[in-house]
Design a protein around this motif. Structure first.
Motif, PDB file in Angstrom:
ATOM      1  N   ASP A 104      22.902 -12.938 -21.079  1.00 51.70           N
ATOM      2  CA  ASP A 104      22.672 -11.495 -21.118  1.00 51.70           C
ATOM      3  C   ASP A 104      21.189 -11.184 -20.936  1.00 51.70           C
ATOM      4  N   GLY A 105      20.317 -12.130 -21.239  1.00 52.64           N
ATOM      5  CA  GLY A 105      18.874 -11.919 -21.129  1.00 52.64           C
ATOM      6  C   GLY A 105      18.288 -12.187 -19.755  1.00 52.64           C
ATOM      7  N   VAL A 106      19.122 -12.426 -18.744  1.00 57.26           N
ATOM      8  CA  VAL A 106      18.604 -12.800 -17.424  1.00 57.26           C
ATOM      9  C   VAL A 106      17.663 -11.743 -16.840  1.00 57.26           C
ATOM     10  N   GLY A 107      17.924 -10.485 -17.064  1.00 54.73           N
ATOM     11  CA  GLY A 107      17.054  -9.430 -16.539  1.00 54.73           C
ATOM     12  C   GLY A 107      15.664  -9.484 -17.151  1.00 54.73           C
ATOM     13  N   VAL A 108      15.596  -9.747 -18.446  1.00 50.21           N
ATOM     14  CA  VAL A 108      14.307  -9.858 -19.136  1.00 50.21           C
ATOM     15  C   VAL A 108      13.559 -11.093 -18.638  1.00 50.21           C
ATOM     16  N   HIS A 109      14.265 -12.220 -18.523  1.00 49.34           N
ATOM     17  CA  HIS A 109      13.634 -13.427 -17.983  1.00 49.34           C
ATOM     18  C   HIS A 109      13.081 -13.163 -16.577  1.00 49.34           C
ATOM     19  N   ALA A 110      13.837 -12.459 -15.754  1.00 48.06           N
ATOM     20  CA  ALA A 110      13.416 -12.183 -14.377  1.00 48.06           C
ATOM     21  C   ALA A 110      12.159 -11.317 -14.331  1.00 48.06           C
ATOM     22  N   VAL A 111      12.144 -10.245 -15.098  1.00 48.88           N
ATOM     23  CA  VAL A 111      10.990  -9.345 -15.038  1.00 48.88           C
ATOM     24  C   VAL A 111       9.748 -10.014 -15.623  1.00 48.88           C
ATOM     25  N   ARG A 112       9.935 -10.861 -16.632  1.00 48.69           N
ATOM     26  CA  ARG A 112       8.794 -11.590 -17.195  1.00 48.69           C
ATOM     27  C   ARG A 112       8.222 -12.565 -16.168  1.00 48.69           C
ATOM     28  N   ALA A 113       9.071 -13.159 -15.346  1.00 46.72           N
ATOM     29  CA  ALA A 113       8.588 -14.070 -14.298  1.00 46.72           C
ATOM     30  C   ALA A 113       7.957 -13.309 -13.139  1.00 46.72           C
ATOM     31  N   LEU A 114       8.479 -12.125 -12.825  1.00 49.88           N
ATOM     32  CA  LEU A 114       7.949 -11.330 -11.715  1.00 49.88           C
ATOM     33  C   LEU A 114       6.624 -10.652 -12.064  1.00 49.88           C
ATOM     34  N   GLN A 115       6.447 -10.279 -13.316  1.00 47.93           N
ATOM     35  CA  GLN A 115       5.278  -9.499 -13.731  1.00 47.93           C
ATOM     36  C   GLN A 115       3.945 -10.108 -13.295  1.00 47.93           C
ATOM     37  N   PRO A 116       3.664 -11.367 -13.570  1.00 51.07           N
ATOM     38  CA  PRO A 116       2.366 -11.896 -13.142  1.00 51.07           C
ATOM     39  C   PRO A 116       2.234 -11.999 -11.620  1.00 51.07           C
ATOM     40  N   LEU A 117       3.359 -12.105 -10.932  1.00 47.39           N
ATOM     41  CA  LEU A 117       3.328 -12.213  -9.474  1.00 47.39           C
ATOM     42  C   LEU A 117       3.066 -10.868  -8.804  1.00 47.39           C
ATOM     43  N   LEU A 118       3.322  -9.781  -9.540  1.00 48.16           N
ATOM     44  CA  LEU A 118       3.207  -8.443  -8.962  1.00 48.16           C
ATOM     45  C   LEU A 118       2.095  -7.616  -9.599  1.00 48.16           C
ATOM     46  N   LYS A 119       1.302  -8.206 -10.482  1.00 47.96           N
ATOM     47  CA  LYS A 119       0.318  -7.433 -11.244  1.00 47.96           C
ATOM     48  C   LYS A 119      -0.747  -6.770 -10.382  1.00 47.96           C
ATOM     49  N   SER A 120      -0.973  -7.260  -9.179  1.00 45.82           N
ATOM     50  CA  SER A 120      -2.002  -6.662  -8.321  1.00 45.82           C
ATOM     51  C   SER A 120      -1.500  -5.425  -7.577  1.00 45.82           C
ATOM     52  N   TYR A 121      -0.240  -5.075  -7.737  1.00 41.08           N
ATOM     53  CA  TYR A 121       0.328  -3.917  -7.051  1.00 41.08           C
ATOM     54  C   TYR A 121       0.388  -2.742  -8.011  1.00 41.08           C
ATOM     55  N   SER A 122      -0.550  -1.835  -7.866  1.00 40.18           N
ATOM     56  CA  SER A 122      -0.669  -0.740  -8.827  1.00 40.18           C
ATOM     57  C   SER A 122       0.501   0.236  -8.762  1.00 40.18           C
ATOM     58  N   ASN A 123       1.261   0.228  -7.690  1.00 40.00           N
ATOM     59  CA  ASN A 123       2.387   1.154  -7.570  1.00 40.00           C
ATOM     60  C   ASN A 123       3.705   0.537  -8.064  1.00 40.00           C
ATOM     61  N   VAL A 124       3.650  -0.696  -8.598  1.00 43.84           N
ATOM     62  CA  VAL A 124       4.847  -1.372  -9.104  1.00 43.84           C
ATOM     63  C   VAL A 124       4.653  -1.677 -10.588  1.00 43.84           C
ATOM     64  N   SER A 125       5.584  -1.193 -11.424  1.00 43.66           N
ATOM     65  CA  SER A 125       5.564  -1.483 -12.859  1.00 43.66           C
ATOM     66  C   SER A 125       6.724  -2.403 -13.191  1.00 43.66           C
ATOM     67  N   THR A 131      13.771   2.913  -8.833  1.00 41.90           N
ATOM     68  CA  THR A 131      13.942   2.051  -9.997  1.00 41.90           C
ATOM     69  C   THR A 131      14.852   0.900  -9.616  1.00 41.90           C
ATOM     70  N   ILE A 132      14.410  -0.308  -9.913  1.00 43.91           N
ATOM     71  CA  ILE A 132      15.206  -1.507  -9.672  1.00 43.91           C
ATOM     72  C   ILE A 132      15.511  -2.118 -11.031  1.00 43.91           C
ATOM     73  N   ASN A 157       0.810  -1.214   0.000  1.00 41.15           N
ATOM     74  CA  ASN A 157       0.000   0.000   0.000  1.00 41.15           C
ATOM     75  C   ASN A 157       0.844   1.265   0.000  1.00 41.15           C
ATOM     76  N   ALA A 158       2.081   1.156  -0.404  1.00 40.92           N
ATOM     77  CA  ALA A 158       2.973   2.315  -0.410  1.00 40.92           C
ATOM     78  C   ALA A 158       2.510   3.357  -1.426  1.00 40.92           C
ATOM     79  N   ALA A 159       2.734   4.614  -1.100  1.00 38.76           N
ATOM     80  CA  ALA A 159       2.349   5.705  -1.996  1.00 38.76           C
ATOM     81  C   ALA A 159       3.413   5.956  -3.062  1.00 38.76           C
ATOM     82  N   LYS A 160       4.579   5.410  -2.894  1.00 39.63           N
ATOM     83  CA  LYS A 160       5.662   5.613  -3.852  1.00 39.63           C
ATOM     84  C   LYS A 160       5.449   4.754  -5.094  1.00 39.63           C
ATOM     85  N   ARG A 161       6.047   5.176  -6.214  1.00 38.89           N
ATOM     86  CA  ARG A 161       5.987   4.435  -7.481  1.00 38.89           C
ATOM     87  C   ARG A 161       7.314   3.708  -7.677  1.00 38.89           C
ATOM     88  N   TYR A 162       7.228   2.461  -8.087  1.00 40.28           N
ATOM     89  CA  TYR A 162       8.404   1.628  -8.275  1.00 40.28           C
ATOM     90  C   TYR A 162       8.410   1.062  -9.688  1.00 40.28           C
TER      91      TYR A 162
END
Length: 177
Positions: A33-54, A75-76, A15-20
């Motif tokens: 070299d693609g590990v970052g893309v693989h990671a964000v693709r795996a994280l995306q469905p797990l974090l989709k309910s958090y409106s302050n995290v893109s 930014t991470i 419920n944080a007010a900050k944007r991430y």
């Protein structure tokens, strides 16, 4: 340098007010070299309910990321990073440690230079993000191919397993945890 184990849980930032912005960087055609893309693709469905995290699959984009970076408070970036460690090693860098890591990186990864420039431009023009974190994974195989090496794949699994803490080093930075 931080540890994934010391980061807050996702419930602490829900419920944080900050944007991430979680940005996965890398070339999927260059194996590890693609590990970052693989990671964000795996994280995306797990974090989709958090409106302050893109979650952003950035591939090898650079200045095209400016809008996302400038609109986030924290930014991470998840990326393959040459750290002179064993393949699959995961390290977390913040602030000046990120600048030091970019300086020490070899020229094998062109997007690291433009990513650094994008972050600096955003902070200079917009004073955003106020916090930046790099989750670096030491690559084993940067060559043509689409599969991660076994050691980097294991590192990817550990990043995903820590999603509740990765989500992300965030609250600690903004609440003094």
């Amino acid at each position: 340098m931080l540890s994934l184990e010391t980061t807050p849980t996702i419930d602490q930032i829900k419920n944080a007010a900050k944007r991430y912005a979680i940005i996965g960087v890398g070339n999927l055609l260059q194996r590890d070299d693609g590990v970052g893309v693989h990671a964000v693709r795996a994280l995306q469905p797990l974090l989709k309910s958090y409106s302050n995290v893109s979650c952003i699959d950035a591939g090898t984009l650079s200045y095209e990321l400016l809008e996302w970076v400038a609109s986030s408070d924290h930014t991470i970036v998840i990326d393959a990073a040459y750290m002179r460690c064993s393949p699959g090693t995961v390290r977390v860098f913040e602030d000046e440690a990120i600048a030091d890591q970019f300086k020490q990186a070899t020229t094998h990864s062109v997007h690291q230079i433009t990513l650094r420039d994008t972050l600096l431009t955003s902070q200079t023009l917009y004073s955003k993000p106020s916090a930046v974190t790099l989750i670096g994974v030491e690559p084993e195989a940067i060559e043509w191919g689409t599969s991660l090496s076994p050691k980097v794949n294991a590192a990817l699994s550990s990043i995903i397993d820590h999603r509740y803490r990765i989500c992300l080093l965030i609250k600690r930075r903004h609440s003094g945890l």
